[in-house]
Motif scaffolding. Sequence first.
Motif, short mmCIF file in Angstrom:
data_model
loop_
_atom_site.label_atom_id
_atom_site.label_comp_id
_atom_site.label_asym_id
_atom_site.label_seq_id
_atom_site.Cartn_x
_atom_site.Cartn_y
_atom_site.Cartn_z
N LEU A 1 38.33 54.00 55.93
CA LEU A 1 38.50 53.68 57.36
C LEU A 1 37.20 53.17 57.94
O LEU A 1 37.17 52.19 58.70
CB LEU A 1 38.91 54.95 58.14
N LEU A 2 36.12 53.83 57.57
CA LEU A 2 34.78 53.49 58.03
C LEU A 2 34.37 52.09 57.62
O LEU A 2 33.92 51.28 58.44
CB LEU A 2 33.77 54.42 57.35
N LEU A 3 34.48 51.82 56.31
CA LEU A 3 34.00 50.54 55.77
C LEU A 3 34.84 49.40 56.32
O LEU A 3 34.36 48.29 56.55
CB LEU A 3 34.03 50.56 54.24
N ASP A 4 36.09 49.71 56.58
CA ASP A 4 37.01 48.74 57.13
C ASP A 4 36.69 48.44 58.60
O ASP A 4 36.76 47.30 59.05
CB ASP A 4 38.42 49.33 57.01
N ALA A 5 36.30 49.49 59.33
CA ALA A 5 36.06 49.34 60.77
C ALA A 5 34.72 48.70 61.06
O ALA A 5 34.55 48.01 62.06
CB ALA A 5 36.14 50.70 61.46
N LYS A 6 33.74 48.97 60.20
CA LYS A 6 32.38 48.56 60.51
C LYS A 6 31.79 47.73 59.37
O LYS A 6 31.46 48.27 58.32
CB LYS A 6 31.50 49.81 60.74
N ASP A 7 31.68 46.46 59.61
CA ASP A 7 31.17 45.56 58.57
C ASP A 7 29.76 45.91 58.13
O ASP A 7 29.36 45.64 57.01
CB ASP A 7 31.18 44.11 59.08
N VAL A 8 29.01 46.49 59.02
CA VAL A 8 27.60 46.75 58.71
C VAL A 8 27.42 47.87 57.68
O VAL A 8 26.36 47.98 57.07
CB VAL A 8 26.82 47.13 59.98
N LEU A 9 28.44 48.71 57.50
CA LEU A 9 28.28 49.82 56.56
C LEU A 9 28.67 49.39 55.15
O LEU A 9 29.56 48.57 54.95
CB LEU A 9 29.18 50.99 57.00
N ARG A 10 27.97 49.98 54.16
CA ARG A 10 28.35 49.70 52.78
C ARG A 10 28.54 51.01 52.02
O ARG A 10 27.98 52.04 52.39
CB ARG A 10 27.28 48.83 52.09
N HIS A 11 29.34 50.91 50.98
CA HIS A 11 29.60 52.08 50.15
C HIS A 11 28.31 52.49 49.45
O HIS A 11 27.67 51.65 48.82
CB HIS A 11 30.68 51.74 49.12
N PRO A 12 27.92 53.73 49.52
CA PRO A 12 26.62 54.11 48.96
C PRO A 12 26.61 54.23 47.44
O PRO A 12 25.53 54.35 46.86
CB PRO A 12 26.32 55.46 49.62
N LEU A 13 27.77 54.22 46.79
CA LEU A 13 27.80 54.45 45.34
C LEU A 13 28.52 53.32 44.60
O LEU A 13 29.34 52.61 45.17
CB LEU A 13 28.51 55.78 45.04
N GLN A 14 28.20 53.18 43.30
CA GLN A 14 28.90 52.25 42.42
C GLN A 14 30.27 52.79 42.06
O GLN A 14 31.28 52.14 42.23
CB GLN A 14 28.09 52.05 41.11
N HIS B 1 24.62 58.04 59.06
CA HIS B 1 25.37 57.17 59.96
C HIS B 1 26.82 57.06 59.47
O HIS B 1 27.76 57.06 60.28
CB HIS B 1 24.70 55.80 60.02
N LEU B 2 26.99 56.99 58.17
CA LEU B 2 28.34 57.00 57.60
C LEU B 2 29.11 58.22 58.09
O LEU B 2 30.20 58.11 58.64
CB LEU B 2 28.26 57.08 56.06
N ARG B 3 28.51 59.37 57.85
CA ARG B 3 29.19 60.62 58.20
C ARG B 3 29.52 60.68 59.69
O ARG B 3 30.62 61.08 60.09
CB ARG B 3 28.29 61.80 57.79
N GLU B 4 28.56 60.26 60.50
CA GLU B 4 28.74 60.45 61.93
C GLU B 4 29.60 59.38 62.59
O GLU B 4 30.03 59.54 63.73
CB GLU B 4 27.36 60.54 62.61
N SER B 5 29.88 58.31 61.85
CA SER B 5 30.71 57.25 62.43
C SER B 5 32.19 57.45 62.17
O SER B 5 33.01 56.66 62.63
CB SER B 5 30.28 55.90 61.85
#
Lengths: 469, 469
Positions: free
Chosen positions: A260-273, A327-331
């Motif tokens: 939901l997060l990554l979809d909503a906010k382009d600026v965020l990226r997945h922290p893991l491979q 920021h991931l967690r809090e968004s």
Amino acid sequence: MDRIDEVLAQLPQEIVTRDQDIISAYTTDFRRHYTGRTTAVLRPRNTADVQHIVRACAQRHVPLVPQGGNTSYCTAATPSDKGDELVVSLERMNTVRDLDPANLSASADAGIILSDLQQAVSDAGLLLPLALGSQQSCRIGGNVSTNAGGISVLRYGMARDLVLGLEVVLPDGSLYSELSPLRKNNSGYDVKQLFIGAEGTLGIITAVSLKLARKPRQTVTAFLALKDISTLARILDAAQIQTGESITSFEYISDASLRLLLDAKDVLRHPLQEKSQHYVLLEATTVSPVLDLEESITRLFGELFEQGLIMDGTIAASGQQRAELWHLRESIPEAEVHHGGSVKHDIAVRTSQLAAFIVEASRIVERNAPGAIPSIYGHVGDGNVHFNLVPPALSDKVEFKNRLTREISPLIYQLTADMEGTFSAEYGLGRVKMDLLERHGALGKLRVMRILKTALDPKGVMNPGKVVA
Amino acid sequence: MDRIDEVLAQLPQEIVTRDQDIISAYTTDFRRHYTGRTTAVLRPRNTADVQHIVRACAQRHVPLVPQGGNTSYCTAATPSDKGDELVVSLERMNTVRDLDPANLSASADAGIILSDLQQAVSDAGLLLPLALGSQQSCRIGGNVSTNAGGISVLRYGMARDLVLGLEVVLPDGSLYSELSPLRKNNSGYDVKQLFIGAEGTLGIITAVSLKLARKPRQTVTAFLALKDISTLARILDAAQIQTGESITSFEYISDASLRLLLDAKDVLRHPLQEKSQHYVLLEATTVSPVLDLEESITRLFGELFEQGLIMDGTIAASGQQRAELWHLRESIPEAEVHHGGSVKHDIAVRTSQLAAFIVEASRIVERNAPGAIPSIYGHVGDGNVHFNLVPPALSDKVEFKNRLTREISPLIYQLTADMEGTFSAEYGLGRVKMDLLERHGALGKLRVMRILKTALDPKGVMNPGKVVA
């Protein structure tokens, strides 16, 4: 002249605001679910003003709604829509009264914004270990009134655990004041406990004394991809043992929440491979300059890999990376809003049963509300999870959420009750969860609550219609 | 048939003991300062029995005195000398109800002896971190009812901080039960807080759920000779920083207390070469198998020497040596009894002001009661000190102590009040400190206490004449 006008006429006019343009910010709740009405907002400058207000209201049976930052998730701080209540905002009472670094304590007016108090404490070289999403706007009196939790409970406890003293204006306008910041005090009933978590229904907290902590000299923040949710408690235990109980936060994030997060906010990226269904954001801190915390966490990673408990993990290499993980967690709440909002369930069960709860509650949703997105995250180190349900992309979101509230929430709460958990781990009851207390509350609890409410507020002027009726 | 006989006739006779030879152990307090009377001791087998007793007593207005191990320092657990009260001993209710290692929690009947519960928890691989001098005889319900402190408060908190849930029989015989061991629960007022520290005046605690801790894998115990008492807080701070906040106990022992000890007990020896006026017994523990705690304490010693804060110090090299150091600390009350007993003051002030309190209070004693021996020791990490006065060797001890109580105690308590401290840090009020609450209690506190007592126990049957009247 009606009773409200009589009260207002009695008060210093500097503290009375009748301008409805200004007032509207005080009558709508944080989540914009409820809008009340009021004739005036009162903004006392000091404790004497609060006493003056409460006495005048008590005499004329005019109910009051105490308000801090108005960030309650359960509309505990907004007036009813009948317009028969006055709002008392503590926002002008916002000074630090005392800061004693050697005693690790601070006292402040109830209306100080949490982040301002955090800053003042930090400037004195210490840490106020209460940290939550709304810290830029919530106020310490409200935090104490709702026994706020947040992201450091695992290490430092809830707001209750940090309170050393309170000053409270009682429903008759008299004062209870026991602010001295003592670590131990068994001189009679611990009266202050009554007002912590009472959501303003037993009195108005006007000042608080709090325990502080030493500032960490090392912070290590890590993000883990778990193989299986059933190992949550085991991973936390291993982390505590490796670090000598230096874990400050242990936050679960489900893959659904992350997406939901990554979809909503382009600026965020997945922290893991490696992708997983289950992630943990973990933070360890220590005041020691010599114990090597990063080495401990690295060793923990090795151990967890070896035992097959995690698939991937990363340690923040800089303050910037740490901030990104947080920021991931809090968004997440914001991301939920972006997708149409969520039906929230603030659940706690035994930490030993949390994984089982998540599995079973997810099954209930799958079975009964196909398409609903379970956004599951939270303070699993405390046995507390926010089990939120987001409507699917192409649904009528309002209608879908209404159906979830009507049909699914009762099932989630019944499961919680069956597991002897609670339907409100940290949000309180406010106006919206009183029926849950009737249905699922502990044996005899509501009865004692009513006895207390009647004894302390016989006229029912203090935040009526909230918590207990 | 009087009211008491009517109550007794209603109860199962297996739980009624009228034998005065047996009863005498229940009517004399722990310190043998007070002997009451009663017609019978009631020994319920389960919660239903307790409800039966309380209902019968409430109906006929017969007062009750709940009793655990009868180890109150303030005669909170002994009946009055009028013989009009019945004693309810919880001693038969002593089973562990639930032990959940993965949730770090245990639930037990209120009557279990503290050391038995400690043992059960230890057998499950965990630690119950409540530890006090009377642990072989006190019972967990009494510990919670007095919000017991002890030697691990610095790390783990008071009894209140360990309580996750309670089961309580209320003064009308109804039950409040909220035993589920949750870390977070904001579903309404935190009702259980009322009964913690209420010394049995608001209900009878019949079961408790407690937080447990992980068992330490390393323990380092040290004994320090301080240059000066003013550095107490600084030394604790340095110890916390060096060990990453692993200090579990930080106990002050004055030279006077140590000399009373060595004089009373030939078997004890002074642990250090260098003599001082002020000593600290410090214990650090960690669950980590890898962090080197002994190295941390050694480094701490070096730092404290270098800064001129300590004159001497020793680290226990074996379990035997550790036990010897603790035996010193724990034998002080007994040594006081050997020298004629003491007039006790269980004081807490801000930790930042504790050294100043000790200096000033000692001056008051020197000036006003020459010859009195100030036996000063206690949990200074929590700002709590036992400031006890022992009569000189060649005095009429009873007469001297009476004079101290009459003339010196009020001065000590006034100093405490002037420093915004408390006259009861961990002992509670019981029957003997109620007047101090009237004189020195926080603003409005006694009033709220009376409101609570009247609301919950309108007939005044629950432990009358204690805490609040």
